[in-house]
Motif scaffolding. Structure first.
Motif, PDB file in Angstrom:
ATOM      1  N   SER A 155       3.154   2.280   2.135  1.00 14.04           N
ATOM      2  CA  SER A 155       1.990   2.026   1.284  1.00 14.04           C
ATOM      3  C   SER A 155       0.694   2.474   1.950  1.00 14.04           C
ATOM      4  N   ILE A 156      -0.189   3.046   1.147  1.00 18.66           N
ATOM      5  CA  ILE A 156      -1.502   3.439   1.668  1.00 18.66           C
ATOM      6  C   ILE A 156      -2.235   2.183   2.165  1.00 18.66           C
ATOM      7  N   ALA A 157      -2.062   1.073   1.434  1.00 17.86           N
ATOM      8  CA  ALA A 157      -2.726  -0.173   1.828  1.00 17.86           C
ATOM      9  C   ALA A 157      -2.226  -0.670   3.184  1.00 17.86           C
ATOM     10  N   TRP A 158      -0.955  -0.469   3.448  1.00 18.42           N
ATOM     11  CA  TRP A 158      -0.355  -0.899   4.733  1.00 18.42           C
ATOM     12  C   TRP A 158      -1.038  -0.156   5.879  1.00 18.42           C
ATOM     13  N   ASN A 201      -0.970  -9.431  -2.473  1.00 15.41           N
ATOM     14  CA  ASN A 201      -0.117  -8.623  -3.339  1.00 15.41           C
ATOM     15  C   ASN A 201       0.435  -9.530  -4.440  1.00 15.41           C
ATOM     16  N   ALA A 202       1.077  -8.926  -5.421  1.00 15.40           N
ATOM     17  CA  ALA A 202       1.639  -9.690  -6.533  1.00 15.40           C
ATOM     18  C   ALA A 202       2.791 -10.553  -6.020  1.00 15.40           C
ATOM     19  N   PRO A 203       3.013 -11.730  -6.640  1.00 13.30           N
ATOM     20  CA  PRO A 203       4.104 -12.617  -6.203  1.00 13.30           C
ATOM     21  C   PRO A 203       5.439 -11.883  -6.086  1.00 13.30           C
ATOM     22  N   ALA A 213      -1.587 -12.885  -5.244  1.00 11.99           N
ATOM     23  CA  ALA A 213      -2.386 -12.888  -6.475  1.00 11.99           C
ATOM     24  C   ALA A 213      -1.858 -11.792  -7.393  1.00 11.99           C
ATOM     25  N   ASP A 214      -1.561 -12.187  -8.629  1.00  8.43           N
ATOM     26  CA  ASP A 214      -1.327 -11.171  -9.650  1.00  8.43           C
ATOM     27  C   ASP A 214      -2.704 -10.729 -10.083  1.00  8.43           C
ATOM     28  N   VAL A 215      -2.975  -9.456  -9.936  1.00  3.32           N
ATOM     29  CA  VAL A 215      -4.342  -8.963 -10.100  1.00  3.32           C
ATOM     30  C   VAL A 215      -4.801  -8.996 -11.573  1.00  3.32           C
ATOM     31  N   SER A 252      -5.669  -1.163  -3.949  1.00  3.02           N
ATOM     32  CA  SER A 252      -4.652  -0.113  -3.790  1.00  3.02           C
ATOM     33  C   SER A 252      -3.463  -0.506  -4.661  1.00  3.02           C
ATOM     34  N   ILE A 253      -3.703  -0.479  -5.967  1.00  5.30           N
ATOM     35  CA  ILE A 253      -2.784  -1.086  -6.937  1.00  5.30           C
ATOM     36  C   ILE A 253      -2.541  -0.111  -8.086  1.00  5.30           C
ATOM     37  N   GLY A 254      -1.302   0.076  -8.418  1.00  8.27           N
ATOM     38  CA  GLY A 254      -0.997   0.909  -9.572  1.00  8.27           C
ATOM     39  C   GLY A 254       0.384   0.585 -10.113  1.00  8.27           C
ATOM     40  N   MET A 255       0.487   0.635 -11.428  1.00  2.00           N
ATOM     41  CA  MET A 255       1.796   0.399 -12.062  1.00  2.00           C
ATOM     42  C   MET A 255       1.761   0.989 -13.468  1.00  2.00           C
ATOM     43  N   GLY A 256       2.624   1.971 -13.728  1.00  4.56           N
ATOM     44  CA  GLY A 256       2.711   2.565 -15.065  1.00  4.56           C
ATOM     45  C   GLY A 256       3.989   2.080 -15.727  1.00  4.56           C
ATOM     46  N   ALA A 275     -11.369   1.706  -4.409  1.00  7.75           N
ATOM     47  CA  ALA A 275     -10.120   1.733  -5.181  1.00  7.75           C
ATOM     48  C   ALA A 275      -9.529   3.132  -5.079  1.00  7.75           C
ATOM     49  N   LEU A 276      -8.208   3.218  -5.120  1.00  5.45           N
ATOM     50  CA  LEU A 276      -7.555   4.521  -4.950  1.00  5.45           C
ATOM     51  C   LEU A 276      -7.247   5.172  -6.291  1.00  5.45           C
ATOM     52  N   SER A 277      -7.586   6.461  -6.378  1.00  6.54           N
ATOM     53  CA  SER A 277      -7.415   7.179  -7.633  1.00  6.54           C
ATOM     54  C   SER A 277      -6.644   8.482  -7.405  1.00  6.54           C
ATOM     55  N   TYR A 278      -6.515   9.234  -8.490  1.00  2.71           N
ATOM     56  CA  TYR A 278      -5.804  10.515  -8.404  1.00  2.71           C
ATOM     57  C   TYR A 278      -6.463  11.513  -9.357  1.00  2.71           C
ATOM     58  N   ILE A 279      -6.402  12.786  -9.021  1.00  6.47           N
ATOM     59  CA  ILE A 279      -7.128  13.836  -9.755  1.00  6.47           C
ATOM     60  C   ILE A 279      -6.667  13.998 -11.213  1.00  6.47           C
ATOM     61  N   SER A 318      -4.602  12.830  -2.221  1.00  7.59           N
ATOM     62  CA  SER A 318      -3.488  13.767  -2.427  1.00  7.59           C
ATOM     63  C   SER A 318      -2.228  13.008  -2.818  1.00  7.59           C
ATOM     64  N   PRO A 319      -1.266  13.663  -3.493  1.00  4.74           N
ATOM     65  CA  PRO A 319       0.022  13.005  -3.697  1.00  4.74           C
ATOM     66  C   PRO A 319       0.626  12.611  -2.345  1.00  4.74           C
ATOM     67  N   THR A 320       1.157  11.399  -2.299  1.00  2.00           N
ATOM     68  CA  THR A 320       1.596  10.795  -1.038  1.00  2.00           C
ATOM     69  C   THR A 320       2.939  10.118  -1.278  1.00  2.00           C
TER      70      THR A 320
HETATM   71  N1  LIG Z   1       1.193   7.830  -3.736  1.00  2.00           N
HETATM   72  C1  LIG Z   1       0.436   8.744  -4.299  1.00  2.00           C
HETATM   73  O1  LIG Z   1       0.810   9.898  -4.483  1.00  2.00           O
HETATM   74  C2  LIG Z   1      -0.971   8.368  -4.709  1.00  2.00           C
HETATM   75  C3  LIG Z   1      -1.934   9.377  -4.898  1.00  2.00           C
HETATM   76  C4  LIG Z   1      -3.196   9.031  -5.310  1.00  2.00           C
HETATM   77  C5  LIG Z   1      -3.508   7.681  -5.521  1.00  2.00           C
HETATM   78  N2  LIG Z   1      -2.544   6.724  -5.337  1.00  2.00           N
HETATM   79  C6  LIG Z   1      -2.889   5.321  -5.601  1.00  2.00           C
HETATM   80  O2  LIG Z   1      -2.845   4.574  -4.404  1.00  2.00           O
HETATM   81  C7  LIG Z   1      -2.655   3.205  -4.735  1.00  2.00           C
HETATM   82  C8  LIG Z   1      -1.556   2.614  -3.865  1.00  2.00           C
HETATM   83  O3  LIG Z   1      -0.315   3.166  -4.178  1.00  2.00           O
HETATM   84  P1  LIG Z   1       0.761   3.596  -3.088  1.00  2.00           P
HETATM   85  O4  LIG Z   1       1.033   5.041  -3.316  1.00  2.00           O
HETATM   86  O5  LIG Z   1       0.390   3.118  -1.728  1.00  2.00           O
HETATM   87  O6  LIG Z   1       2.074   2.843  -3.602  1.00  2.00           O
HETATM   88  P2  LIG Z   1       2.649   1.353  -3.409  1.00  2.00           P
HETATM   89  O7  LIG Z   1       3.758   1.234  -4.393  1.00  2.00           O
HETATM   90  O8  LIG Z   1       2.973   1.135  -1.993  1.00  2.00           O
HETATM   91  O9  LIG Z   1       1.445   0.388  -3.840  1.00  2.00           O
HETATM   92  C9  LIG Z   1       1.199  -0.054  -5.166  1.00  2.00           C
HETATM   93  C10 LIG Z   1       0.915  -1.547  -5.068  1.00  2.00           C
HETATM   94  O10 LIG Z   1       0.486  -2.102  -6.326  1.00  2.00           O
HETATM   95  C11 LIG Z   1       0.945  -3.448  -6.303  1.00  2.00           C
HETATM   96  N3  LIG Z   1       0.908  -4.082  -7.614  1.00  2.00           N
HETATM   97  C12 LIG Z   1       1.587  -3.702  -8.736  1.00  2.00           C
HETATM   98  N4  LIG Z   1       1.354  -4.588  -9.731  1.00  2.00           N
HETATM   99  C13 LIG Z   1       0.513  -5.529  -9.245  1.00  2.00           C
HETATM  100  C14 LIG Z   1      -0.090  -6.709  -9.790  1.00  2.00           C
HETATM  101  N5  LIG Z   1       0.123  -7.092 -11.063  1.00  2.00           N
HETATM  102  N6  LIG Z   1      -0.907  -7.462  -8.993  1.00  2.00           N
HETATM  103  C15 LIG Z   1      -1.132  -7.103  -7.699  1.00  2.00           C
HETATM  104  N7  LIG Z   1      -0.598  -5.981  -7.143  1.00  2.00           N
HETATM  105  C16 LIG Z   1       0.225  -5.224  -7.895  1.00  2.00           C
HETATM  106  C17 LIG Z   1       2.375  -3.282  -5.780  1.00  2.00           C
HETATM  107  O11 LIG Z   1       2.979  -4.501  -5.415  1.00  2.00           O
HETATM  108  C18 LIG Z   1       2.159  -2.337  -4.638  1.00  2.00           C
HETATM  109  O12 LIG Z   1       1.900  -3.024  -3.429  1.00  2.00           O
HETATM  110  C19 LIG Z   1      -2.349   3.156  -6.248  1.00  2.00           C
HETATM  111  O13 LIG Z   1      -3.553   2.897  -6.956  1.00  2.00           O
HETATM  112  C20 LIG Z   1      -1.914   4.589  -6.510  1.00  2.00           C
HETATM  113  O14 LIG Z   1      -2.075   4.973  -7.861  1.00  2.00           O
HETATM  114  C21 LIG Z   1      -1.298   7.037  -4.908  1.00  2.00           C
END
Ligand SMILES: NC(=O)c1ccc[n+]([C@@H]2O[C@H](COP(=O)([O-])OP(=O)(O)OC[C@H]3O[C@@H](n4cnc5c(N)ncnc54)[C@H](O)[C@@H]3O)[C@@H](O)[C@H]2O)c1
Length: 274
Positions: free
Chosen positions: A21-24, A41-43, A65-67, A94-98, A147-151, A195-197
């Protein structure tokens, strides 16, 4: 590389799922630069248990915390301030979920209930975090929120699907809230477009490996690594970046301004066609 850029600073880091994880990586980098941290992080992610390793490594408590839940966020900020004995200087979102992405729904066939959830978790959550901090007056003057984003927020990457819309909303929220928080408390709000990671969230995108290879070839410097993104976050949380706010900052090895690269042209040319 320990310069104590964050000595005395206290921050909340959302989104460390596992060591990819980027957050880690950001939590490790902030700790190495002298910051005190609360991890959240989420439960469901906490149940995985990985985050406890990070917690031990850097001596940071974990507060779930559920965000998308305002009560959870209020509790998180209150408990963090009690732990720190004062206000919070920086926050990493650093949160994303599609949900549609996860369930394999094409962009043209979105399930709107899932889409609402996607937008709430991935974008509106930044507003929720900022509003909670605002109402509790939890952030220090000159505090910094990233906050982390993407192009895909600016340009079409078809397989990024609904997450493109989420990132566009996320970037807009950073600007809009950044204005109000800047005026009131000189708090800065920015997005970093990475960048994609190769992480858990990243790998959820269809054809992700091809995606990473393409971006690598298109970027004069190559793809930015998660560790480098972490260092950029350190800079953004430090006093060295005090007048940067309401920006979307590309951290992508030059990808965003490259029209085409020689490496991509080379892959398109039939062999022997020089
Ligand atoms: N990996 C990539 O290619 C990339 C590129 C650009 C941006 N990002 C962004 O970086 C950020 C971190 O992603 P990552 O790549 O480290 O992946 P990751 O899966 O390690 O992190 C995503 C985090 O979101 C948390 N999350 C999901 N639902 C949640 C909720 N309801 N409440 C709280 N937390 C919740 C997950 O538990 C997870 O820890 C995201 O915003 C992602 O879109 C990632």
């Amino acid at each position: 590389m320990a310069n104590n850029l964050l000595a005395g600073k206290k921050g909340i880091i959302f989104g460390a799922l596992d060591e990819k994880s980027i957050a880690w990586k950001t939590a490790l980098a902030c700790h190495a630069q002298g910051a005190q941290i609360v991890l959240s992080n989420a439960p469901v992610a906490l149940r995985m248990g990985e985050i406890n390793k990070l917690s031990e490594l850097i001596g940071a408590p974990v507060i779930g915390a559920d965000v998308t839940n305002m009560d959870d966020l209020k509790k998180l900020f209150e408990e963090s301030m009690a732990h720190f004995g004062g206000k919070v200087d920086f926050v990493l979102h650093s949160i994303g979920m599609g949900i549609n992405v996860r369930k394999g729904k094409h962009y043209t066939e979105l399930n709107y209930e899932w889409h609402q959830k996607t937008l709430d978790i991935s974008a509106t959550s930044l507003h929720r975090v900022l509003r909670t901090a605002w109402e509790l007056d939890a952030l220090s003057e000159w505090g910094s929120v990233v906050a982390l984003s993407y192009i895909a927020a600016q340009r079409v990457f078809p397989d990024y699907n609904e997450m493109a819309d989420a990132k566009a909303l996320l970037e807009s929220t950073a600007r809009s809230f950044g204005y109000h928080y800047g005026v009131r408390n000189k708090v800065r709000v920015n997005t970093i477009s990475q960048s994609p990671t190769r992480t858990t969230a990243g790998s959820g995108v269809k054809g992700f490996d091809a995606f990473v290879d393409y971006a690598e070839k298109m970027s004069p410097l190559g793809n930015a690594l998660a560790e480098d993104c972490a260092n950029y976050c350190v800079f953004m949380f430090s006093d060295l970046s005090r007048y940067i706010t309401m920006q979307n900052l590309f951290h992508d090895g030059g990808f965003s301004y490259t029209g085409v690269s020689q490496a991509i042209v080379d892959t398109m040319m039939p062999s022997g066609d020089e």
